[in-house]
Design a protein around this motif. Structure first.
Motif, PDB file in Angstrom:
ATOM      1  N   ASP A 151       0.832  -1.204   0.000  1.00  0.00           N
ATOM      2  CA  ASP A 151       0.000   0.000   0.000  1.00  0.00           C
ATOM      3  C   ASP A 151       0.865   1.252   0.000  1.00  0.00           C
ATOM      4  N   PHE A 152       1.926   1.243   0.791  1.00  0.00           N
ATOM      5  CA  PHE A 152       2.832   2.386   0.865  1.00  0.00           C
ATOM      6  C   PHE A 152       3.479   2.659  -0.488  1.00  0.00           C
ATOM      7  N   VAL A 153       4.003   1.610  -1.125  1.00  0.00           N
ATOM      8  CA  VAL A 153       4.685   1.771  -2.409  1.00  0.00           C
ATOM      9  C   VAL A 153       3.732   2.320  -3.461  1.00  0.00           C
ATOM     10  N   TYR A 154       2.555   1.741  -3.555  1.00  0.00           N
ATOM     11  CA  TYR A 154       1.645   2.168  -4.616  1.00  0.00           C
ATOM     12  C   TYR A 154       1.038   3.540  -4.332  1.00  0.00           C
ATOM     13  N   ARG A 155       0.941   3.917  -3.060  1.00  0.00           N
ATOM     14  CA  ARG A 155       0.495   5.271  -2.737  1.00  0.00           C
ATOM     15  C   ARG A 155       1.512   6.310  -3.214  1.00  0.00           C
ATOM     16  N   ALA A 156       2.790   5.949  -3.142  1.00  0.00           N
ATOM     17  CA  ALA A 156       3.855   6.853  -3.589  1.00  0.00           C
ATOM     18  C   ALA A 156       3.980   6.887  -5.107  1.00  0.00           C
ATOM     19  N   VAL A 157       3.632   5.787  -5.766  1.00  0.00           N
ATOM     20  CA  VAL A 157       3.825   5.652  -7.212  1.00  0.00           C
ATOM     21  C   VAL A 157       2.609   6.124  -8.006  1.00  0.00           C
ATOM     22  N   ASP A 158       1.419   5.745  -7.566  1.00  0.00           N
ATOM     23  CA  ASP A 158       0.208   6.000  -8.357  1.00  0.00           C
ATOM     24  C   ASP A 158      -0.354   7.366  -7.990  1.00  0.00           C
ATOM     25  N   ARG A 159       0.236   8.423  -8.580  1.00  0.00           N
ATOM     26  CA  ARG A 159      -0.125   9.801  -8.264  1.00  0.00           C
ATOM     27  C   ARG A 159      -0.450  10.557  -9.553  1.00  0.00           C
ATOM     28  N   ASP A 160      -0.982  11.737  -9.387  1.00  0.00           N
ATOM     29  CA  ASP A 160      -1.177  12.647 -10.509  1.00  0.00           C
ATOM     30  C   ASP A 160       0.168  13.320 -10.754  1.00  0.00           C
ATOM     31  N   TRP A 161       0.961  12.768 -11.663  1.00  0.00           N
ATOM     32  CA  TRP A 161       2.335  13.240 -11.834  1.00  0.00           C
ATOM     33  C   TRP A 161       2.403  14.591 -12.516  1.00  0.00           C
ATOM     34  N   ASP A 162       1.399  14.952 -13.290  1.00  0.00           N
ATOM     35  CA  ASP A 162       1.375  16.307 -13.858  1.00  0.00           C
ATOM     36  C   ASP A 162       1.226  17.342 -12.740  1.00  0.00           C
ATOM     37  N   ALA A 163       0.338  17.063 -11.780  1.00  0.00           N
ATOM     38  CA  ALA A 163       0.150  17.980 -10.652  1.00  0.00           C
ATOM     39  C   ALA A 163       1.386  18.012  -9.765  1.00  0.00           C
ATOM     40  N   GLN A 164       2.006  16.842  -9.579  1.00  0.00           N
ATOM     41  CA  GLN A 164       3.216  16.777  -8.747  1.00  0.00           C
ATOM     42  C   GLN A 164       4.351  17.585  -9.379  1.00  0.00           C
ATOM     43  N   ARG A 165       4.490  17.470 -10.693  1.00  0.00           N
ATOM     44  CA  ARG A 165       5.536  18.214 -11.398  1.00  0.00           C
ATOM     45  C   ARG A 165       5.298  19.725 -11.267  1.00  0.00           C
ATOM     46  N   GLU A 166       4.036  20.142 -11.386  1.00  0.00           N
ATOM     47  CA  GLU A 166       3.707  21.565 -11.274  1.00  0.00           C
ATOM     48  C   GLU A 166       4.013  22.088  -9.872  1.00  0.00           C
ATOM     49  N   PHE A 167       3.700  21.299  -8.857  1.00  0.00           N
ATOM     50  CA  PHE A 167       3.988  21.678  -7.473  1.00  0.00           C
ATOM     51  C   PHE A 167       5.496  21.853  -7.266  1.00  0.00           C
ATOM     52  N   GLN A 168       6.272  20.907  -7.747  1.00  0.00           N
ATOM     53  CA  GLN A 168       7.724  20.955  -7.566  1.00  0.00           C
ATOM     54  C   GLN A 168       8.376  22.052  -8.388  1.00  0.00           C
ATOM     55  N   ALA A 169       7.763  22.398  -9.512  1.00  0.00           N
ATOM     56  CA  ALA A 169       8.334  23.426 -10.388  1.00  0.00           C
ATOM     57  C   ALA A 169       8.511  24.750  -9.661  1.00  0.00           C
ATOM     58  N   GLN A 170       7.688  25.004  -8.654  1.00  0.00           N
ATOM     59  CA  GLN A 170       7.814  26.252  -7.915  1.00  0.00           C
ATOM     60  C   GLN A 170       9.126  26.311  -7.141  1.00  0.00           C
ATOM     61  N   MET A 171       9.560  25.182  -6.591  1.00  0.00           N
ATOM     62  CA  MET A 171      10.833  25.138  -5.879  1.00  0.00           C
ATOM     63  C   MET A 171      11.996  25.108  -6.854  1.00  0.00           C
ATOM     64  N   VAL A 172      11.818  24.456  -7.982  1.00  0.00           N
ATOM     65  CA  VAL A 172      12.859  24.433  -9.010  1.00  0.00           C
ATOM     66  C   VAL A 172      13.170  25.847  -9.479  1.00  0.00           C
ATOM     67  N   GLU A 173      12.119  26.638  -9.694  1.00  0.00           N
ATOM     68  CA  GLU A 173      12.317  28.017 -10.145  1.00  0.00           C
ATOM     69  C   GLU A 173      13.105  28.823  -9.116  1.00  0.00           C
ATOM     70  N   ILE A 174      12.810  28.619  -7.835  1.00  0.00           N
ATOM     71  CA  ILE A 174      13.541  29.323  -6.774  1.00  0.00           C
ATOM     72  C   ILE A 174      15.010  28.939  -6.786  1.00  0.00           C
ATOM     73  N   LEU A 175      15.295  27.649  -6.882  1.00  0.00           N
ATOM     74  CA  LEU A 175      16.680  27.179  -6.867  1.00  0.00           C
ATOM     75  C   LEU A 175      17.439  27.587  -8.120  1.00  0.00           C
ATOM     76  N   ASP A 176      16.746  27.590  -9.252  1.00  0.00           N
ATOM     77  CA  ASP A 176      17.422  27.874 -10.519  1.00  0.00           C
ATOM     78  C   ASP A 176      17.913  29.320 -10.581  1.00  0.00           C
ATOM     79  N   ASP A 177      17.208  30.218  -9.900  1.00  0.00           N
ATOM     80  CA  ASP A 177      17.590  31.628  -9.902  1.00  0.00           C
ATOM     81  C   ASP A 177      18.503  31.990  -8.727  1.00  0.00           C
TER      82      ASP A 177
END
Length: 363
Positions: A151-177
């Protein structure tokens, strides 16, 4: 077959490795992960790819490495040739016994890692992905039943990866600058580093499944201060606890551990680059909510940062910037959920695990 396994296979083949008709695909897995291998092969057949399968066996690897003379390790040219003809590579982890190679000598393990360096470089030229099958050995190490670990593994794997990427992009932008990053946690961690000219990356559904981090590389000689890694680090079946490192001019000048300090010393003595930091990663996958002694998951856990001793990833190193080089890349984790903050160019961007772009952030 469990539909979660089929979904896992689809994510690996369609999203992570982006397999197309006619691709030469290498699948590397232990026998305990047979169900996932079957599902991956089924999906590859539906696409029209051409797979080959390599079964890994940790007992055989242990027998080989214990029998080898360290001076006899040479590059596996036939494996290199295979990788050079591979379009996509799917590596699956899973263990019956995570400590199977714990009695292989450090000299042999270090020699093997050094000779595998060209293979790792060739692997980077493919569309590669590494993942985890919820095997009993991994569940046991995590202190969980096999069903709970699934259950733990599949909870981590089976996600909305487009939404996850968008969420992380905010931190990527901070680090990149950014020019400078400071990490403070409790009374023992206060570390600064330059990331000026380095490139931040977004790890969502690419090379790791699960993904879930924003990561970059520090300028190798810029790291200053002390860090305490309050999460354990497994090294060849041994548990390093409370590792502490002090850096001057980017290099480890003092180190200690409450347990298995000799294993920490072995890591640091691999080569010159092993005493420098090759990666700063910020965990952002909130589907991973507990520590499980599995770095594929643990480094992505929300409310954590990790630093890797050793090599920097090519994609993080900017033009005209020095790249830290080593035969190892060893991630170690610090909890940032309490009494902690991440500061970028003088501005706090995460406090006690909450990011500046999230509700509940308090500067």
């Amino acid at each position: 077959m469990d539909e979660r396994i089929r979904r896992h296979a689809e994510v690996l083949v369609d999203q992570c490795a982006a397999v197309e008709r006619g691709d030469m695909v290498r699948v590397n897995a232990p026998a305990v992960a047979e169900d996932l291998v079957v599902a991956v092969y089924e999906r590859l057949g539906e696409i029209g790819a051409r797979p080959t399968l390599a079964w890994r066996n940790s007992r055989a690897s242990r027998a080989f490495d214990r029998a080898m003379d360290p001076e006899d390790y040479t590059r596996s040219d036939h494996t290199l040739a295979m990788l050079e003809e591979t379009d996509a590579y799917i590596g699956i982890n899973g263990a019956r016994n995570l400590a199977e190679t714990s009695d292989v000598s450090p000299e042999n393990m270090t020699a093997a890692r050094r000779e595998n360096k060209d293979l790792q470089e060739a692997l980077k030229e493919t569309r590669w992905v590494g993942t985890q099958y919820p095997a009993p050995g991994d569940a046991q190490k995590a202190g969980m039943s096999t069903e709970a670990y699934e259950d733990f593994v599949y909870r981590a794997v089976d996600r909305d990866w487009d939404a996850q990427r968008e969420f992380q992009a905010q931190m990527v932008e901070i680090l990149d600058d950014a020019s400078e990053v400071r990490i403070v946690s409790g009374e023992e961690t206060d570390l600064t580093m330059s990331v000026d000219g380095m490139i931040a990356e977004n790890d969502a559904d690419d090379n790791n499944m699960p993904g879930g981090e924003a990561f970059t590389a520090p300028v190798p000689d810029s790291v200053e201060g002390t860090v305490r890694f309050d999460k354990p680090r497994m090294w060849r079946g041994e548990e390093i606890l409370d590792a502490r490192l002090t850096f001057e001019d980017g290099e480890v000048v003092e180190y200690s551990a409450r347990q298995k300090e000799d294993a920490l010393e072995e890591i640091l003595n691999t080569d010159d680059g092993a005493r420098r930091i090759g990666e700063l990663g910020i965990g952002m996958n909130r589907g991973i909510d507990r520590f499980t002694y599995n770095m594929l998951f643990d480094e992505k856990m929300g409310d954590t940062v990790h630093l890797a001793l050793g090599s920097a990833y090519d994609e993080n190193v900017g033009e005209d910037r020095e790249q830290n080089d080593s035969a190892i890349h060893v991630d170690m984790i610090t909890d940032m959920s309490e009494d902690s903050f991440i500061e970028v160019d003088g501005e706090i961007v995460q406090r006690d695990g909450t990011f500046i772009f999230e509700d509940g952030f308090e500067e």
